[in-house]
Design a protein around this motif. Structure first.
Motif, mmCIF file in Angstrom:
data_model
loop_
_atom_site.group_PDB
_atom_site.id
_atom_site.type_symbol
_atom_site.label_atom_id
_atom_site.label_comp_id
_atom_site.label_asym_id
_atom_site.label_seq_id
_atom_site.Cartn_x
_atom_site.Cartn_y
_atom_site.Cartn_z
ATOM 1 N N GLU A 1 -15.003 40.636 53.383
ATOM 2 C CA GLU A 1 -15.604 39.796 54.428
ATOM 3 C C GLU A 1 -14.697 38.607 54.735
ATOM 4 O O GLU A 1 -14.450 38.286 55.896
ATOM 5 C CB GLU A 1 -16.998 39.326 53.996
ATOM 6 N N LYS A 2 -14.160 37.982 53.705
ATOM 7 C CA LYS A 2 -13.271 36.829 53.909
ATOM 8 C C LYS A 2 -11.970 37.244 54.598
ATOM 9 O O LYS A 2 -11.500 36.557 55.505
ATOM 10 C CB LYS A 2 -12.981 36.146 52.575
ATOM 11 N N MET A 3 -11.412 38.359 54.170
ATOM 12 C CA MET A 3 -10.152 38.822 54.760
ATOM 13 C C MET A 3 -10.359 39.315 56.193
ATOM 14 O O MET A 3 -9.576 39.008 57.086
ATOM 15 C CB MET A 3 -9.549 39.952 53.912
ATOM 16 N N CYS A 4 -11.415 40.056 56.411
ATOM 17 C CA CYS A 4 -11.690 40.654 57.722
ATOM 18 C C CYS A 4 -11.919 39.591 58.794
ATOM 19 O O CYS A 4 -11.522 39.754 59.940
ATOM 20 C CB CYS A 4 -12.915 41.553 57.596
ATOM 21 N N ASN A 5 -12.558 38.507 58.406
ATOM 22 C CA ASN A 5 -12.923 37.469 59.368
ATOM 23 C C ASN A 5 -12.020 36.243 59.307
ATOM 24 O O ASN A 5 -12.312 35.227 59.937
ATOM 25 C CB ASN A 5 -14.390 37.074 59.151
ATOM 26 N N ASN A 6 -10.926 36.358 58.577
ATOM 27 C CA ASN A 6 -9.959 35.279 58.500
ATOM 28 C C ASN A 6 -9.424 34.979 59.897
ATOM 29 O O ASN A 6 -9.138 35.893 60.672
ATOM 30 C CB ASN A 6 -8.820 35.676 57.551
ATOM 31 N N GLN A 7 -9.278 33.707 60.212
ATOM 32 C CA GLN A 7 -8.864 33.305 61.561
ATOM 33 C C GLN A 7 -7.532 33.911 61.986
ATOM 34 O O GLN A 7 -7.279 34.104 63.170
ATOM 35 C CB GLN A 7 -8.800 31.789 61.664
ATOM 36 N N TYR A 8 -6.673 34.246 61.027
ATOM 37 C CA TYR A 8 -5.351 34.768 61.372
ATOM 38 C C TYR A 8 -5.357 36.264 61.696
ATOM 39 O O TYR A 8 -4.413 36.775 62.288
ATOM 40 C CB TYR A 8 -4.350 34.478 60.256
ATOM 41 N N VAL A 9 -6.416 36.965 61.301
ATOM 42 C CA VAL A 9 -6.480 38.409 61.565
ATOM 43 C C VAL A 9 -7.789 38.805 62.252
ATOM 44 O O VAL A 9 -8.139 39.978 62.293
ATOM 45 C CB VAL A 9 -6.303 39.231 60.262
ATOM 46 N N VAL A 10 -8.483 37.833 62.809
ATOM 47 C CA VAL A 10 -9.796 38.103 63.390
ATOM 48 C C VAL A 10 -9.736 39.133 64.521
ATOM 49 O O VAL A 10 -10.687 39.876 64.741
ATOM 50 C CB VAL A 10 -10.479 36.786 63.842
ATOM 51 N N ASN A 11 -8.609 39.237 65.210
ATOM 52 C CA ASN A 11 -8.472 40.197 66.310
ATOM 53 C C ASN A 11 -7.577 41.387 65.964
ATOM 54 O O ASN A 11 -7.155 42.114 66.841
ATOM 55 C CB ASN A 11 -7.923 39.485 67.552
ATOM 56 N N THR A 12 -7.294 41.551 64.682
ATOM 57 C CA THR A 12 -6.411 42.614 64.228
ATOM 58 C C THR A 12 -7.219 43.757 63.634
ATOM 59 O O THR A 12 -8.111 43.535 62.827
ATOM 60 C CB THR A 12 -5.437 42.076 63.157
ATOM 61 N N SER A 13 -6.905 44.975 64.025
ATOM 62 C CA SER A 13 -7.572 46.142 63.454
ATOM 63 C C SER A 13 -7.220 46.271 61.975
ATOM 64 O O SER A 13 -6.165 45.806 61.535
ATOM 65 C CB SER A 13 -7.155 47.408 64.188
ATOM 66 N N ILE A 14 -8.093 46.934 61.230
ATOM 67 C CA ILE A 14 -7.924 47.041 59.778
ATOM 68 C C ILE A 14 -8.080 48.499 59.357
ATOM 69 O O ILE A 14 -8.922 49.218 59.882
ATOM 70 C CB ILE A 14 -8.973 46.178 59.045
ATOM 71 N N ILE A 15 -7.272 48.908 58.376
ATOM 72 C CA ILE A 15 -7.458 50.191 57.722
ATOM 73 C C ILE A 15 -8.047 49.894 56.352
ATOM 74 O O ILE A 15 -7.447 49.185 55.546
ATOM 75 C CB ILE A 15 -6.132 50.961 57.559
ATOM 76 N N LEU A 16 -9.238 50.422 56.089
ATOM 77 C CA LEU A 16 -9.923 50.222 54.814
ATOM 78 C C LEU A 16 -9.836 51.508 54.008
ATOM 79 O O LEU A 16 -10.322 52.548 54.441
ATOM 80 C CB LEU A 16 -11.395 49.850 55.072
ATOM 81 N N PHE A 17 -9.197 51.439 52.845
ATOM 82 C CA PHE A 17 -9.132 52.592 51.955
ATOM 83 C C PHE A 17 -10.127 52.389 50.826
ATOM 84 O O PHE A 17 -10.057 51.402 50.097
ATOM 85 C CB PHE A 17 -7.725 52.754 51.361
ATOM 86 N N LEU A 18 -11.060 53.312 50.715
ATOM 87 C CA LEU A 18 -11.983 53.332 49.585
ATOM 88 C C LEU A 18 -11.416 54.359 48.613
ATOM 89 O O LEU A 18 -11.566 55.566 48.806
ATOM 90 C CB LEU A 18 -13.392 53.699 50.050
ATOM 91 N N ASN A 19 -10.756 53.876 47.590
ATOM 92 C CA ASN A 19 -10.008 54.719 46.666
ATOM 93 C C ASN A 19 -10.894 55.230 45.529
ATOM 94 O O ASN A 19 -12.020 54.787 45.372
ATOM 95 C CB ASN A 19 -8.819 53.935 46.111
ATOM 96 N N LYS A 20 -10.366 56.141 44.760
ATOM 97 C CA LYS A 20 -11.021 56.744 43.594
ATOM 98 C C LYS A 20 -12.176 57.658 43.982
ATOM 99 O O LYS A 20 -13.224 57.689 43.352
ATOM 100 C CB LYS A 20 -11.451 55.680 42.593
ATOM 101 N N LYS A 21 -11.964 58.409 45.049
ATOM 102 C CA LYS A 21 -12.952 59.377 45.522
ATOM 103 C C LYS A 21 -13.374 60.331 44.410
ATOM 104 O O LYS A 21 -14.553 60.661 44.282
ATOM 105 C CB LYS A 21 -12.345 60.155 46.696
ATOM 106 N N ASP A 22 -12.418 60.763 43.593
ATOM 107 C CA ASP A 22 -12.727 61.707 42.520
ATOM 108 C C ASP A 22 -13.701 61.117 41.506
ATOM 109 O O ASP A 22 -14.679 61.765 41.118
ATOM 110 C CB ASP A 22 -11.439 62.171 41.829
#
Length: 130
Positions: free
Chosen positions: A8-29
């Motif tokens: 939440e803090k990173m996603c809404n940081n003022q420096y990247v507020v308009n930048t798309s994000i790739i979220l990897f949810l790791n350890k699927k296994d």
């Protein structure tokens, strides 16, 4: 919960507020193995109490190569993805989510395709094409 708070803090940081994000949810296994034993809902700790899909009973998913047929694993992964993506306060921001396993060699292809999608999306948005 710490990971969601940090996202939440990173996603809404003022420096990247308009930048798309790739979220990897790791350890699927590990996730697929654990959801066969334990539900995401933890009423004792008061966490994820709105998760209602329980435990996977079909026996598929990790370590099997076959996909879960009861739908619980897919719903649980979507629930976790939604926990993160709901943190985004900018409706214009795109978040590309991938559930992965670090040993999956196809991850590079996912990253490439996600980056390509982000570039295309961001290039077409100003002309209202997407």
């Amino acid at each position: 919960e710490e990971a969601v708070d940090l996202f939440e803090k990173m996603c809404n940081n003022q420096y990247v507020v308009n930048t798309s994000i790739i979220l990897f949810l790791n350890k699927k296994d590990l996730f697929e193995a654990k959801i066969k034993r334990v539900s995401l809902a933890d009423p004792v700790a008061g966490r994820y109490t709105d998760y209602r899909d329980g435990v996977c009973r079909c026996g598929l998913g990790f370590p099997s190569e076959e996909e879960c047929t009861c739908g619980v694993q897919r719903k649980a992964k979507q629930y976790c993805s939604d926990l993160f993506t709901r943190q985004n306060r900018n409706p214009e921001k795109t978040i590309f989510t991938h559930v992965t396993c670090a040993t999956d060699t196809g991850n590079v292809k996912h990253v490439f395709n996600a980056c390509k999608d982000i570039i295309l999306h961001d290039a077409m948005q100003p002309i209202d094409f997407m």
